[in-house]
Motif scaffolding. Structure first.
Motif, PDB file in Angstrom:
ATOM      1  N   SER A 434       0.836  -1.207   0.000  1.00  0.00           N
ATOM      2  CA  SER A 434       0.000   0.000   0.000  1.00  0.00           C
ATOM      3  C   SER A 434       0.865   1.249   0.000  1.00  0.00           C
ATOM      4  CB  SER A 434      -0.946   0.000   1.205  1.00  0.00           C
ATOM      5  OG  SER A 434      -0.219   0.019   2.426  1.00  0.00           O
ATOM      6  N   GLU A 575      -7.773   3.617   6.673  1.00  0.00           N
ATOM      7  CA  GLU A 575      -8.943   2.989   6.042  1.00  0.00           C
ATOM      8  C   GLU A 575      -8.772   2.929   4.531  1.00  0.00           C
ATOM      9  OE1 GLU A 575     -12.098   5.432   7.536  1.00  0.00           O
ATOM     10  OE2 GLU A 575     -12.529   4.087   9.236  1.00  0.00           O
ATOM     11  N   GLN A 576      -8.170   3.976   3.943  1.00  0.00           N
ATOM     12  CA  GLN A 576      -7.903   3.953   2.502  1.00  0.00           C
ATOM     13  C   GLN A 576      -6.932   2.827   2.148  1.00  0.00           C
ATOM     14  OE1 GLN A 576      -6.701   8.180   2.216  1.00  0.00           O
ATOM     15  NE2 GLN A 576      -8.224   8.408   0.611  1.00  0.00           N
ATOM     16  N   LEU A 578      -6.489   0.047   3.847  1.00  0.00           N
ATOM     17  CA  LEU A 578      -7.202  -1.218   4.024  1.00  0.00           C
ATOM     18  C   LEU A 578      -8.110  -1.507   2.835  1.00  0.00           C
ATOM     19  CD1 LEU A 578      -8.065  -0.969   7.821  1.00  0.00           C
ATOM     20  CD2 LEU A 578      -6.716  -2.778   6.748  1.00  0.00           C
ATOM     21  N   ASP A 579      -8.837  -0.496   2.392  1.00  0.00           N
ATOM     22  CA  ASP A 579      -9.714  -0.688   1.233  1.00  0.00           C
ATOM     23  C   ASP A 579      -8.902  -1.101   0.010  1.00  0.00           C
ATOM     24  OD1 ASP A 579     -11.917  -0.002   2.730  1.00  0.00           O
ATOM     25  OD2 ASP A 579     -12.013   2.079   2.023  1.00  0.00           O
ATOM     26  N   PHE A 580      -7.729  -0.490  -0.151  1.00  0.00           N
ATOM     27  CA  PHE A 580      -6.899  -0.826  -1.305  1.00  0.00           C
ATOM     28  C   PHE A 580      -6.387  -2.261  -1.205  1.00  0.00           C
ATOM     29  CE2 PHE A 580      -2.720  -1.194  -3.337  1.00  0.00           C
ATOM     30  CZ  PHE A 580      -3.085  -0.904  -4.643  1.00  0.00           C
ATOM     31  N   LYS A 582      -7.661  -4.775   0.312  1.00  0.00           N
ATOM     32  CA  LYS A 582      -8.772  -5.696   0.056  1.00  0.00           C
ATOM     33  C   LYS A 582      -9.094  -5.755  -1.434  1.00  0.00           C
ATOM     34  CE  LYS A 582     -10.748  -4.901   4.656  1.00  0.00           C
ATOM     35  NZ  LYS A 582     -11.786  -4.176   5.434  1.00  0.00           N
ATOM     36  N   SER A 583      -8.984  -4.599  -2.099  1.00  0.00           N
ATOM     37  CA  SER A 583      -9.330  -4.551  -3.523  1.00  0.00           C
ATOM     38  C   SER A 583      -8.355  -5.343  -4.383  1.00  0.00           C
ATOM     39  CB  SER A 583      -9.371  -3.094  -4.008  1.00  0.00           C
ATOM     40  OG  SER A 583      -8.067  -2.548  -4.132  1.00  0.00           O
ATOM     41  N   ASN A 595      -5.282  -3.195  10.562  1.00  0.00           N
ATOM     42  CA  ASN A 595      -6.457  -3.271  11.442  1.00  0.00           C
ATOM     43  C   ASN A 595      -6.073  -2.978  12.887  1.00  0.00           C
ATOM     44  OD1 ASN A 595      -8.727  -3.732   9.830  1.00  0.00           O
ATOM     45  ND2 ASN A 595      -8.324  -5.936   9.680  1.00  0.00           N
TER      46      ASN A 595
END
Length: 603
Positions: A434, A575-576, A578-580, A582-583, A595
């Motif tokens: 990330s 959070e950005q 984490l979203d990345f 996961k994507s 987390n």
């Protein structure tokens, strides 16, 4: 005939794709020139979009040239990389199992047959080169381009390893991992008929969701056959990154090692007459300071008279050797010279006199009527030069370095101090995947995209092998080498002293960033665990007192007065990330560290 040209016709039908067959055939068509370096320079000088300056070309003797001046080429609106223009041809396994993929491959091959037909009617030049000079990972490349764009061929020959009697002997003794090599065909003045038709319907370039703009240029890759057609590409960065993409793919799928878009250097320090060597690899996108950090000799921080110093490996393209069957240790450098941004090549800069060729740089006459270069992005953003690597202090003919002691992730994220240390291996890989940056003028994107925060795994947007394979190789490399990680923020840090706005951050100076490597190598930084960010450590307040007065006041997270505002921004950025993650389908073990950090943030 050079061994770089040979294909065994008995084996050809079973392993050569249509795209590769077209590339090879083009290279033996009737009007292909194979110029010497001197002839290549003269052809480039005749290019209508090239200006010959009155400034001598640095390092020309290394190319067998004499009395040559710097040539500057101009590329129109495309003065940065166009990642959106990349197209990967479906693999043969995909073609066999999917009618849609098979149809896509047929469509591209049909288009390339027309491209080949057009190119056969042009005079073309063919340039051969090698990548790296390591016996463990070295390969050959062929580059084909119309004669009217000979400057691209010249830059290709300068950037990579020239084919000489000496380098041919090195190659013949190497492992020769892929004997058929890499082939790149470039057609700079290709025009996409679909785009031209769209343009006629949308003369002002208006965007209609029901009538999207087709790609104006296209970079087509047949990864299985290490072949690329670059259609409409005038900017040399497209050629260089196409070659590197295929080289890195070769490294990872042969199990040779880990592709790295970054620089390498070894710093030697002396303490009580004992010398210690510390190797850093710095991963970062263009414009984040990767080359600045990688090429600096750290004169202000090292005692050269006492035996301290720097060995610079490679500036932009590396492979960390990690083949389990090999005892060879180290980092392989792939390029001969440096394709650098010249935004800080001021007239009094040391780097000003290392320029071999230039691209999209202002040219003007001085008081003596001589054509001179004016850098510093005066004419346009992302001005570029081929710089003579051996002109940099700390370089020699060895492009390789030992295995890294530190992997340095260069980011642009305002929640991060100028430097942090990571000891947790899972968090290291999480931050690698990330890696946060901001779009710069090195990318050919719209103005509204410039400066936007985005995440690029390993700072390498040229991945052809997929995230899953990248993670596997990164795990393998880390388990074998056990290096540490530094995260450098070279942008700005959260600012709340005096007044704070959401768009105002405290600039991190180049001097501060450049002081970090020598201090780490000398063990001068005392690290404190960042309790709010488990697994990360930040410097003691005294570590940089000789560089920045009141470093602690400005750059220590716990000293921020507006903790509520800082926490909100940290929460948003985590959070950005984490979203990345996961994507892209990152395994949970690399999501868990973030987390944990998120759970520690108190609003």
């Amino acid at each position: 005939m050079s061994t770089i040209d040979i294909i065994d016709p008995k084996k050809a039908p079973e392993r050569i794709s249509e795209m590769k067959a077209m590339a090879v055939t083009l290279m033996y068509s009737q009007r292909v020139l194979r110029p010497t370096m001197d002839e290549l320079y003269e052809l480039a000088k005749q290019q209508p979009t090239v200006i010959e300056t009155d400034v001598p070309m640095a390092g020309q003797e290394s190319l067998g040239l004499k009395d040559k001046n710097i040539l500057v080429s101009f590329t129109g609106e495309d003065s940065g990389r166009s990642a959106w223009a990349r197209r990967i041809l479906p693999m043969m396994d995909e073609v066999r199992s999917s009618f849609e993929k098979a149809n896509e491959r047929v469509r591209y091959n049909r288009m390339l047959r027309e491209v080949s037909y057009e190119l056969m009617q042009r005079e073309l030049i063919k340039v051969n080169a090698y990548f790296s000079k390591s016996s463990d990972f070295m390969g050959k490349m062929e580059f084909l381009v119309p004669k009217e764009f000979a400057k691209l061929g010249l830059d290709f020959a300068i950037n990579f390893i020239p084919v000489t009697d000496e380098t041919r002997k090195i190659y013949e003794k190497s492992k020769q991992i892929n004997e058929t090599g890499i082939r790149i065909v470039c057609y700079p003045d290709w025009i996409n008929d679909e785009w031209l038709f769209w343009k006629s319907r949308n003369p002002a370039g208006r965007q209609n969701p029901e009538d999207p703009e087709p790609p104006r240029i296209m970079m087509l890759f047949d990864v299985e056959n290490y072949t690329a057609f670059l259609l409409g590409a005038r900017y040399f960065g497209e050629v260089k990154k196409a070659a590197l993409s295929l080289i890195w793919d070769m490294a990872i799928w042969t199990g040779t090692g880990m592709p790295i878009h970054g620089s390498s250097k070894t710093i030697t320090t002396v303490k009580k007459d004992k010398k210690t060597a510390t190797t850093f690899i710095s991963l970062g996108l263009s414009g984040t300071g990767k080359s600045t950090l990688g090429n600096d000799p750290h004169k202000e921080s090292l005692d050269y008279e006492n035996g301290e110093g720097v060995h610079i490996g490679n500036d932009d393209a590396l492979v960390i050797l990690a083949d389990p069957s090999s005892k060879k240790k180290g980092i392989v450098g792939l390029e001969s010279n440096c394709y650098n941004k010249s935004n800080d090549y001021s007239i009094d800069s040391f780097y000003y006199n290392t320029v071999m060729t230039a691209e999209n740089i202002m040219v003007a006459k001085d008081e003596n009527g001589k054509r001179m270069l004016i850098h510093e992005d005066v004419r346009n953003p992302n001005g570029r030069v081929e710089s003579y690597r051996l002109g940099f202090e700390g370089t020699d003919e060895v492009y390789d370095t030992p295995w890294p002691d530190y992997m340095v992730l260069i980011m642009r994220d305002e929640i991060l101090p100028p430097v942090t240390l990571i000891k947790d291996p899972d968090l290291l890989i999480s931050m690698y995947l990330s890696l946060a940056t901001r779009t710069s003028a090195a990318e050919n994107v719209t103005l509204k995209e410039i400066g936007k925060l985005r995440f690029i795994p390993g700072a390498n947007p040229f991945n052809l092998w997929g995230i899953k394979k990248e993670i596997e190789m990164l795990e393998s490399v880390f388990n074998k080498i056990k290096f540490k990680a530094l995260v450098l923020n070279t942008g700005g840090f959260f600012k709340d002293w005096e007044s704070h706005t959401n768009n105002e951050y405290l600039k991190i100076s180049k001097e501060l960033s450049l002081s970090i490597f020598p201090k780490v190598a000398k063990g001068e930084i005392k690290w404190h665990e960042w309790s709010a960010t488990p697994g990360m450590f930040y410097p003691d307040k005294a570590s940089f007192k000789d560089v920045v007065e009141d470093y602690d006041k400005f750059f220590t997270p716990s000293k921020i007065k507006d903790q509520a505002g800082y926490s909100r921004l940290r929460k948003e950025r985590i959070e950005q990330r984490l979203d990345f993650l996961k994507s892209i389908g990152a395994p949970y073990k690399y999501i868990a560290p973030l987390n944990k950090i998120l759970g520690n943030i108190e609003l």
